[in-house]
Write an enzyme that holds these catalytic residues in place. Structure first.
Site, PDB file in Angstrom:
ATOM      1  CG  HIS A 131      46.986  46.627  45.270  1.00 32.22           C
ATOM      2  ND1 HIS A 131      46.657  46.797  43.656  1.00 32.22           N
ATOM      3  CD2 HIS A 131      45.817  47.449  45.882  1.00 32.22           C
ATOM      4  CE1 HIS A 131      45.521  47.796  43.505  1.00 32.22           C
ATOM      5  NE2 HIS A 131      45.119  47.977  44.692  1.00 32.22           N
ATOM      6  NE  ARG A 156      43.707  44.824  49.690  1.00 30.05           N
ATOM      7  CZ  ARG A 156      44.312  46.025  49.367  1.00 30.05           C
ATOM      8  NH1 ARG A 156      43.358  47.068  49.976  1.00 30.05           N
ATOM      9  NH2 ARG A 156      45.443  46.462  48.958  1.00 30.05           N
ATOM     10  CG  ASP A 175      37.663  25.320  51.846  1.00 29.16           C
ATOM     11  OD1 ASP A 175      36.838  25.661  52.788  1.00 29.16           O
ATOM     12  OD2 ASP A 175      37.213  25.106  50.629  1.00 29.16           O
ATOM     13  CD  GLN A 191      40.386  47.825  51.412  1.00 28.81           C
ATOM     14  OE1 GLN A 191      40.709  46.766  50.803  1.00 28.81           O
ATOM     15  NE2 GLN A 191      40.880  48.922  51.398  1.00 28.81           N
ATOM     16  CD  GLU A 227      39.332  50.360  48.570  1.00 19.09           C
ATOM     17  OE1 GLU A 227      40.455  50.739  48.660  1.00 19.09           O
ATOM     18  OE2 GLU A 227      39.318  49.056  48.129  1.00 19.09           O
ATOM     19  CG  ASP A 287      41.495  52.250  45.669  1.00 23.80           C
ATOM     20  OD1 ASP A 287      41.948  52.587  44.216  1.00 23.80           O
ATOM     21  OD2 ASP A 287      41.980  51.348  46.024  1.00 23.80           O
TER      22      ASP A 287
HETATM   23  C1  3PY Z   1      43.515  51.915  49.896  1.00 23.65           C
HETATM   24  O1  3PY Z   1      44.120  53.013  50.380  1.00 23.65           O
HETATM   25  O2  3PY Z   1      43.006  52.320  48.674  1.00 23.65           O
HETATM   26  C2  3PY Z   1      43.666  50.710  50.106  1.00 23.65           C
HETATM   27  O3  3PY Z   1      43.212  49.823  49.333  1.00 23.65           O
HETATM   28  C3  3PY Z   1      44.428  50.409  51.483  1.00 23.65           C
HETATM   29  O4  3PY Z   1      44.746  51.195  52.266  1.00 23.65           O
HETATM   30 MG    MG Z   2      42.427  50.333  47.947  1.00 25.77          MG
END
Ligand code: 3PY
Ligand code: MG
Length: 260
Positions: A53, A78, A92, A154, A156, A182
């Site tokens: 982001h 990320r 790399d 992650q 989410e 998310d």
């Molecule tokens: C989210 O909260 O969706 C993130 O990707 C990072 O905190």
């Molecule tokens: Mg997120």
């Protein structure tokens, strides 16, 4: 010839996660080597350079990695998506710790891990002398790189939370990180991660992640929430961002002189 760690320190962040030791981090979205240098020396354990982001690409990642050398914090990139090509390019240039967004199940977690490993452990393409192995000076790098590469996935969405045990069981996953924004959106509470339904899901998730023997991480937008999340069982937490620090700090100064 240097041995496989070259003149790089071992990945202390990965080692801390392997024993569940608490790690405090900061999110970086400024996409600036100067900002990265400043925060890398501030005393954090880990710093996320956001490629999902924030306007980061591989050259800007590289500049920030240069700037963060010598700091206290492990840079964690990320990636914008769970994509083997992007992961290969990030590795790399020397990003050995990665956060992979939107991992939904064990198969996707396995895909992320495989992208970080050379054959036969995975599918990472082989370059002989990238920055990651100090331009060919690190003896045994290709055989041993995975020992210091850290893969954080992650979670989410509700679908991802329902797969926690299977994702946690994937070899090579060092930690499971909840994305509250998310997750809230997936619950139908866009912009409201503090909604009780989302908070309940987060509490359940951290218990299950820790029970499965893996490190659990989360983004705490508010520094006041860090102790609460540690209390729930999370062991690696990001306390807001450099963007937030700059924006809110600048507004506070300006507000003092605004005429009403
Ligand atoms: C989210 O909260 O969706 C993130 O990707 C990072 O905190
Ligand atoms: Mg997120």
């Amino acid at each position: 010839m240097l041995d496989w760690t070259g003149n790089l320190p071992r990945n202390a962040f990965k080692q801390a996660l392997s024993i569940g030791k608490r790690q405090v981090g900061l999110w970086s979205g400024l996409a600036s080597p100067i900002a990265a240098e400043i925060i890398a020396g501030a005393g954090f354990d880990w710093i996320v350079i956001d490629g999902e982001h924030a306007p980061n690409d591989i050259p800007s990642l590289l500049a920030q990695l240069h700037a963060m050398r010598g700091g206290t914090a492990e840079p964690v990139f990320r990636v914008p998506w769970n994509d083997a090509v992007i992961i290969k390019r990030a590795l790399d240039v020397g990003a050995r710790s990665l956060l992979v967004p939107f991992v939904q199940n064990a198969e996707e977690a396995h895909k992320a891990v495989a992208a970080t490993r050379y054959p036969p452990l995975g599918i990472r393409g082989v370059a002989l002398g990238p920055r990651a192995n100090d331009y060919g000076r690190i003896k045994g790098y290709h055989r041993n790189a995975h020992l210091d590469s850290c893969v954080l996935v992650q979670l989410e969405s509700r679908a991802a939370l329902s797969e926690i045990e299977a994702i946690a069981a994937v070899e090579g996953v060092d930690g499971l990180f909840i994305g509250p924004s998310d997750l809230a959106a997936d619950f139908g509470h866009l912009g409201n991660p503090k909604h009780p339904e989302v908070q309940e899901a987060i509490k359940d998730a951290v218990e299950r992640i820790r029970k499965a023997g893996k490190s659990a991480g989360i983004f705490a937008g508010d520094i006041e929430d860090v102790d609460f999340f540690f209390g729930l069982g999370f062991n690696f937490i990001s306390t807001g961002s450099d963007v937030g620090l700059l924006a809110r700090g600048a507004e506070r100064v300006a507000a003092r002189f605004q005429k009403s």
